[in-house]
Design a protein around this motif. Structure first.
Motif, short mmCIF file in Angstrom:
data_model
loop_
_atom_site.label_atom_id
_atom_site.label_comp_id
_atom_site.label_asym_id
_atom_site.label_seq_id
_atom_site.Cartn_x
_atom_site.Cartn_y
_atom_site.Cartn_z
N ASN A 13 60.69 44.12 34.56
CA ASN A 13 60.19 43.95 33.19
C ASN A 13 58.95 43.06 33.22
O ASN A 13 59.04 41.86 33.49
CB ASN A 13 61.29 43.31 32.33
N LYS A 14 57.78 43.62 32.94
CA LYS A 14 56.53 42.86 33.04
C LYS A 14 56.53 41.62 32.15
O LYS A 14 55.93 40.60 32.51
CB LYS A 14 55.34 43.75 32.68
N LYS A 15 57.21 41.70 31.02
CA LYS A 15 57.26 40.55 30.12
C LYS A 15 58.02 39.37 30.75
O LYS A 15 57.82 38.22 30.35
CB LYS A 15 57.93 40.94 28.80
N LEU A 16 58.87 39.69 31.70
CA LEU A 16 59.68 38.65 32.34
C LEU A 16 59.12 38.20 33.68
O LEU A 16 59.75 37.40 34.37
CB LEU A 16 61.12 39.15 32.53
N TRP A 17 57.93 38.70 34.06
CA TRP A 17 57.37 38.34 35.35
C TRP A 17 57.19 36.83 35.54
O TRP A 17 57.48 36.30 36.62
CB TRP A 17 56.04 39.07 35.58
N PRO A 18 56.71 36.09 34.53
CA PRO A 18 56.60 34.63 34.72
C PRO A 18 57.95 33.99 35.06
O PRO A 18 58.04 33.12 35.91
CB PRO A 18 56.08 34.13 33.37
N LEU A 19 59.01 34.48 34.39
CA LEU A 19 60.35 33.97 34.68
C LEU A 19 60.78 34.40 36.08
O LEU A 19 61.41 33.63 36.81
CB LEU A 19 61.34 34.49 33.65
N ALA A 20 60.41 35.62 36.47
CA ALA A 20 60.76 36.10 37.82
C ALA A 20 60.10 35.24 38.89
O ALA A 20 60.71 34.91 39.90
CB ALA A 20 60.32 37.55 37.98
N GLN A 21 58.84 34.85 38.66
CA GLN A 21 58.14 34.00 39.62
C GLN A 21 58.81 32.64 39.72
O GLN A 21 58.94 32.06 40.80
CB GLN A 21 56.68 33.86 39.22
N GLU A 22 59.22 32.12 38.55
CA GLU A 22 59.89 30.82 38.53
C GLU A 22 61.20 30.87 39.31
O GLU A 22 61.52 29.98 40.10
CB GLU A 22 60.17 30.42 37.08
N GLN A 23 61.97 31.96 39.09
CA GLN A 23 63.24 32.09 39.77
C GLN A 23 63.05 32.36 41.26
O GLN A 23 63.84 31.91 42.09
CB GLN A 23 64.07 33.22 39.13
N SER A 24 61.98 33.08 41.60
CA SER A 24 61.69 33.31 43.02
C SER A 24 61.43 32.00 43.74
O SER A 24 61.89 31.79 44.87
CB SER A 24 60.48 34.24 43.16
N LYS A 25 60.72 31.10 43.08
CA LYS A 25 60.48 29.79 43.67
C LYS A 25 61.78 29.02 43.85
O LYS A 25 61.97 28.32 44.84
CB LYS A 25 59.50 29.00 42.79
N ALA A 26 62.68 29.16 42.87
CA ALA A 26 63.97 28.47 42.98
C ALA A 26 64.78 29.02 44.15
O ALA A 26 65.45 28.28 44.88
CB ALA A 26 64.76 28.64 41.68
N MET A 27 64.69 30.34 44.36
CA MET A 27 65.45 30.97 45.44
C MET A 27 64.98 30.51 46.82
O MET A 27 65.75 30.47 47.77
CB MET A 27 65.33 32.49 45.33
N THR A 28 63.70 30.18 46.94
CA THR A 28 63.16 29.79 48.24
C THR A 28 62.91 28.29 48.35
O THR A 28 62.40 27.82 49.36
CB THR A 28 61.84 30.54 48.51
N ALA A 29 63.31 27.54 47.33
CA ALA A 29 63.02 26.11 47.31
C ALA A 29 63.65 25.35 48.47
O ALA A 29 63.06 24.41 49.00
CB ALA A 29 63.48 25.49 45.98
N THR A 30 64.84 25.77 48.88
CA THR A 30 65.51 25.05 49.95
C THR A 30 64.73 25.13 51.26
O THR A 30 64.84 24.25 52.11
CB THR A 30 66.92 25.61 50.20
N LEU A 31 63.92 26.18 51.42
CA LEU A 31 63.17 26.34 52.66
C LEU A 31 62.10 25.27 52.83
O LEU A 31 61.65 25.02 53.95
CB LEU A 31 62.53 27.73 52.71
N GLU A 32 61.69 24.66 51.73
CA GLU A 32 60.68 23.61 51.83
C GLU A 32 61.19 22.43 52.65
O GLU A 32 60.42 21.69 53.25
CB GLU A 32 60.28 23.12 50.43
#
Length: 335
Positions: A13-32
């Motif tokens: 859903n293109k309207k939800l892309w900003p939220l998708a990007q935010e959640q993607s960062k959360a999913m990979t945050a532990t790797l930092e």
């Protein structure tokens, strides 16, 4: 967020892309904060290149100097050639992450490859999968040939692995049966190859337990770098060390995970597995299965009802493993 919120739905859903990007960062945050083989290589002067599959956010945030997308292998090898040339010019050792989308779907290898298997395979789906495997092999050969041309082959360690097994669905091209996303042997028992001319003696071992967690420590030690103490894997170049390992553990999750449950180790879980010697326990959310891999290498005969004692023993090993390996960096999930 409510039930059923997953990252594929957000991305669709293109309207939800900003939220998708935010959640993607959360999913990979532990790797930092997690130990990183690539960062260790970079810190020790290695030029590092990511190509192909990579689902952990921006590769430049995870130790890579450069990155190239999904066109590698299927369309071109030039980014790798350019990277190698630049590393040579800079007199740098290098690391290449070659995660080509092969033999991954779509199974659309050129006809010159498909026609080799068309009359040999039992069905079209298998023939097209075999053709994609041949396509992968061809690109690996191109990489090897380039390094030989540059006189780099003899001093290069090659590591090959796969993230899951694949059994073609005989009735549907580019689809699978009882393999990918399953805790069965056809899904989780995948090859690991190591090649290093004059350093590794060719041999094949189908019995010693090994794991993908062994790859990072193996590469680092081959480069003379001490692996981070949090890396529990073993050096695959040392059979005598691997022979002392009693068991390995595996978890299998859905690829379309719920982004609102990242801190829950049981969310989106398909199964956990422990293999102890020849005994294998599959723990699914709805039940336990026990297999004797010595006599049943394709794990078809469930022995759980016949051997409750062994089920309890392996279940205890799995519980101990979960206690010893919790979410290591929970603070990153709370950002």
């Amino acid at each position: 967020m409510g039930e059923g919120v997953d990252h594929l739905r957000l991305r669709a859903n293109k309207k939800l892309w900003p939220l998708a990007q935010e959640q993607s960062k959360a999913m990979t945050a532990t790797l930092e904060h997690a130990p990183s083989m690539v960062k260790q290589l970079q810190d020790n002067g290695y030029a590092t290149l990511q190509t192909g599959k990579w689902w952990e956010g921006d590769p430049l945030d995870h130790g890579f100097d450069e990155g190239f997308g999904h066109g590698i292998g299927r369309k071109t090898m030039e980014p790798i050639h350019n990277f190698v040339d630049q590393a040579q010019k800079n007199e740098q050792p290098f690391f290449i992450w070659y995660a080509v989308f092969l033999p991954h779907t779509p199974h659309n290898a050129p006809d010159r490859l498909y026609l080799k298997y068309k009359d040999l395979a039992p069905d079209e789906s298998t023939a097209r999968y075999w053709a994609n495997v041949a396509w992968l092999d061809e690109t690996c050969g191109q990489l090897v040939d380039y390094l030989k041309e540059k006189n780099l082959y003899d001093n290069t360690l090659f590591v090959f692995t796969a993230d899951n097994g694949w059994r073609p669905d005989p009735n549907k091209v580019s689809w699978y049966v009882r393999s990918k996303k399953e805790p069965v042997e056809a899904g989780i028992r995948t090859p690991i190859f190591l090649t290093h001319k004059n350093k590794i003696v060719p041999r094949r071992d189908k019995e010693t337990l090994a794991s993908n967690i062994d790859i990072a420590p193996t590469i680092l030690q081959a480069c003379g770098i001490k692996p981070d103490k949090a890396m529990s894997g073993l050096d695959l170049r040392k059979p005598e060390v691997l022979a002392k390992r009693d068991r390995i553990f595996v978890d299998v999750y859905w690829d379309n995970i719920r982004v609102d449950a990242l801190g829950d180790l049981d969310s989106d879980l398909i199964a956990r597995v422990v293999i102890d010697g020849w005994d294998k326990l599959i723990a699914r959310p709805d039940g336990l299965e026990l297999y004797d891999l010595k006599n049943d290498p394709d794990d078809r005969t469930d022995l759980a009802e016949q051997n409750h004692e062994k089920v309890e023993e392996l279940s205890a090993l799995m519980n101990d493993w979960l206690e010893e390996t919790p979410i290591i960096f929970p603070h990153a999930l709370q950002r």
